[in-house]
Enzyme design. Structure first.
Site, PDB file in Angstrom:
ATOM      1  N   LYS A  61      57.782  76.986  96.352  1.00 31.85           N
ATOM      2  CA  LYS A  61      58.201  78.341  96.703  1.00 31.85           C
ATOM      3  C   LYS A  61      58.607  78.414  98.169  1.00 31.85           C
ATOM      4  O   LYS A  61      57.845  78.045  99.062  1.00 31.85           O
ATOM      5  CB  LYS A  61      57.072  79.335  96.424  1.00 31.85           C
ATOM      6  N   GLY A 118      64.319  85.726  93.746  1.00 32.25           N
ATOM      7  CA  GLY A 118      64.099  87.164  93.806  1.00 32.25           C
ATOM      8  C   GLY A 118      64.115  87.633  95.245  1.00 32.25           C
ATOM      9  O   GLY A 118      64.549  86.905  96.153  1.00 32.25           O
ATOM     10  N   VAL A 169      62.423  79.626  94.261  1.00 35.18           N
ATOM     11  CA  VAL A 169      61.463  78.633  93.782  1.00 35.18           C
ATOM     12  C   VAL A 169      62.260  77.436  93.278  1.00 35.18           C
ATOM     13  O   VAL A 169      63.152  77.588  92.441  1.00 35.18           O
ATOM     14  CB  VAL A 169      60.578  79.188  92.656  1.00 35.18           C
ATOM     15  N   ASP A 172      49.115  92.407  93.708  1.00 36.08           N
ATOM     16  CA  ASP A 172      50.460  92.593  93.156  1.00 36.08           C
ATOM     17  C   ASP A 172      50.477  92.120  91.703  1.00 36.08           C
ATOM     18  O   ASP A 172      51.300  91.290  91.306  1.00 36.08           O
ATOM     19  CB  ASP A 172      51.476  91.822  93.991  1.00 36.08           C
ATOM     20  N   GLY A 184      63.670  79.781  90.072  1.00 31.83           N
ATOM     21  CA  GLY A 184      63.287  81.179  90.231  1.00 31.83           C
ATOM     22  C   GLY A 184      63.866  81.741  91.508  1.00 31.83           C
ATOM     23  O   GLY A 184      64.000  81.028  92.509  1.00 31.83           O
ATOM     24  N   GLY A 244      62.386  85.293  97.773  1.00 29.57           N
ATOM     25  CA  GLY A 244      62.972  84.008  98.145  1.00 29.57           C
ATOM     26  C   GLY A 244      63.352  83.202  96.917  1.00 29.57           C
ATOM     27  O   GLY A 244      63.801  83.765  95.909  1.00 29.57           O
TER      28      GLY A 244
END
Length: 502
Positions: A231, A212, A217, A326, A210, A215
């Site tokens: 993460k 974005g 993952v 969020d 992952g 940062g």
């Protein structure tokens, strides 16, 4: 006058008499006498000793005379005394002291190293850093200049490496303390990992699962072969960094099937790393909008209910309540069975039950943010309800949320629902009238979540209850179809059969 011939050289003055010699050599002159016993010679080795033999001292030896038959006795080398009496040669000569006190004897007792006296002689090892034989005068340096230079450079490198290592260890320790290590070390359910362990778990950060603006993952593997998601943030706001310890403590208490479990963290970095359970399918956003596989309405309902259950648990667990801050489809992960798990607590905060919080910094995705939060900076759990309402729209329409000044994405959907035109927004893949009816009911829940006034919105517990009622109606409808024996294919199945026939 009898004198040693090798020492004396004749001069004209010497012919003037003894007094001249006495004045010339007041301390006397060396003299050599050929003294020997003339009644025999030294006995051969192992032979009998004849009567009257005079070399009876244990530390002496017999020496045959050279001028005529006879012998005399002599103390062994490095011994001193009278060789003609029993035990007469006992005093050990201190050659080292003799060298020091009588420089002219240094040739008799040579030593080019460190002189050390011993019984029966002396030793002369080379000085430190040298090798050879000090008595023979062959001492040389162990390391030549080139070797010394190499060793010196190597020593400097070792010292520099040690200094760097110590600096790194101190830096890691400082990060550990700044990130709340002493406090988190005693928190239940949280394991503190070292940088080395994280590096091993991720195989040197090899696989990114992952990425974005927050940062990256990484996929990691624990010793028990269990996969985890690690993460690593690009940066962290100084204000949020101060609250990191509280955030981890919050997440450590969140143990629910619909919330991603925090396993541990690494604090030996400027920006801490968090270790979560690995959720195989990734996030809901990617499943909805980056993969065009058909998603059944029943699956969408389970995702909506499960996400609501996770948020409800978060809002109600413990003495203090928590808001996520969020809520969006990218922060809802799905496992292999499409079970949703709410994730990313990076902006979550503790709230005293029933109170609101003011903030100057708007944090989160603009497409999902509560307008009240954006305009007034007021944060409540109803802000999460608003974000969840946007997620429901995405599940219904399968169109990604967007943001503009008019908030047209939400406004258009709400307007259509109030005008009873919600089916115009429903995903085109949904063709069954029964499924459309279910999604229309979900649309009404979404509209209530998106009310402008937070006080008029339902809380997550009420939202969860309404979604469960819709799921129950879906199950009742399915059972009714089975009971009536309606074996005719649904419109979706007709389309599928046509596709297979083609």
């Amino acid at each position: 006058m009898v004198v040693q011939s090798s020492w004396y050289n004749f001069s004209d003055q010497d012919s003037q008499g003894y007094e001249v010699l006495s004045n010339k050599y007041p301390r006397g002159v060396p003299m050599v006498l050929d003294f020997a016993f003339r009644d025999g010679s030294c006995p051969y080795a192992g032979g009998p000793v004849r009567p009257g033999y005079r070399c009876v001292n244990g530390n002496s030896s017999c020496v045959n005379a050279t001028s005529a038959e006879g012998y005399f006795c002599k103390c062994w080398e490095h011994y001193d005394g009278n060789p003609y009496i029993p035990n007469g040669c006992q005093a050990d000569i201190n050659e080292c002291e003799l060298r020091k006190q009588n420089p002219h004897l240094q040739n008799d007792y040579p030593c080019d190293g460190v002189c050390k006296n011993r019984l029966g002689g002396y030793d002369c090892p080379c000085k430190p850093g040298m090798k050879g034989d000090g008595i023979k005068g062959t001492c040389t340096e162990k390391f030549p200049l080139a070797a010394k230079v190499v060793v010196g450079i190597a020593a400097m490198i070792v010292v520099l490496v040690l200094m760097v290592m110590v600096h790194q260890l101190l830096k890691f320790r400082r990060f550990y303390e700044q990130n709340g290590g002493p406090v988190l070390n005693g928190v239940k359910n949280i394991r503190i990992y070292t940088r080395k362990q994280i590096k091993q778990m991720t195989n040197n950060y090899r696989r990114v699962v992952g990425e974005g603006h927050f940062g990256k993952v990484y996929l990691g593997t624990l010793k028990d072969k269990k996969q985890v998601a690690i993460k690593k943030s690009i940066k962290v706001d100084t204000h949020m960094k101060k609250e990191f310890t509280d955030e981890v403590i919050i997440q450590s208490t969140m143990r629910h099937k619909n919330i991603v479990m925090l396993i541990g963290c690494c604090l030996e970095l400027d920006v801490p790393m968090l270790v979560y359970e690995f959720v195989a399918r990734g996030n809901l956003y990617d499943v909805l909008f980056k993969c065009r596989d058909k998603i059944l309405v029943g699956t969408r309902l389970r995702i909506a209910v499960g996400s609501a259950e996770g948020l409800t648990y978060m809002h109600s667990a413990g003495e203090s309540t928590v808001r996520h801050g969020d809520v969006k489809s990218a922060n809802i992960l799905l496992d292999e069975k499409f079970t949703p798990k709410v994730s990313d607590f990076g902006t979550s905060k503790l709230l005293v039950r029933g109170k609101t919080e003011m903030t100057e910094h708007v944090i989160g995705d603009m497409s999902y943010i509560d307008p009240v939060y954006m305009e007034q900076g007021i944060v409540t759990q109803k802000s999460d309800v608003y974000g969840f309402g946007v997620v429901l729209i995405e599940l219904i329409t399968r169109r990604p949320a967007t943001y503009d000044a008019e908030r047209s994405y939400v406004a258009n959907f709400v307007e259509a629902c109030l005008a009873k035109r919600a089916r115009n927004f429903i995903d085109n893949d949904v063709t069954s009238e029964a499924d459309i009816d279910l999604l229309e009911m979900v649309s009404r829940v979404a509209v209530d979540c998106l009310k402008p006034n937070p006080e008029e919105r339902q809380d997550m517990k009420q939202v969860e209850h309404r979604l469960l009622e819709i799921v129950a109606q879906s199950e009742d409808h399915s059972q009714e179809r089975d009971y009536k024996g309606d074996f005719s294919p649904a419109p979706d199945d007709v389309a599928l059969f046509k596709g297979l026939g083609e």
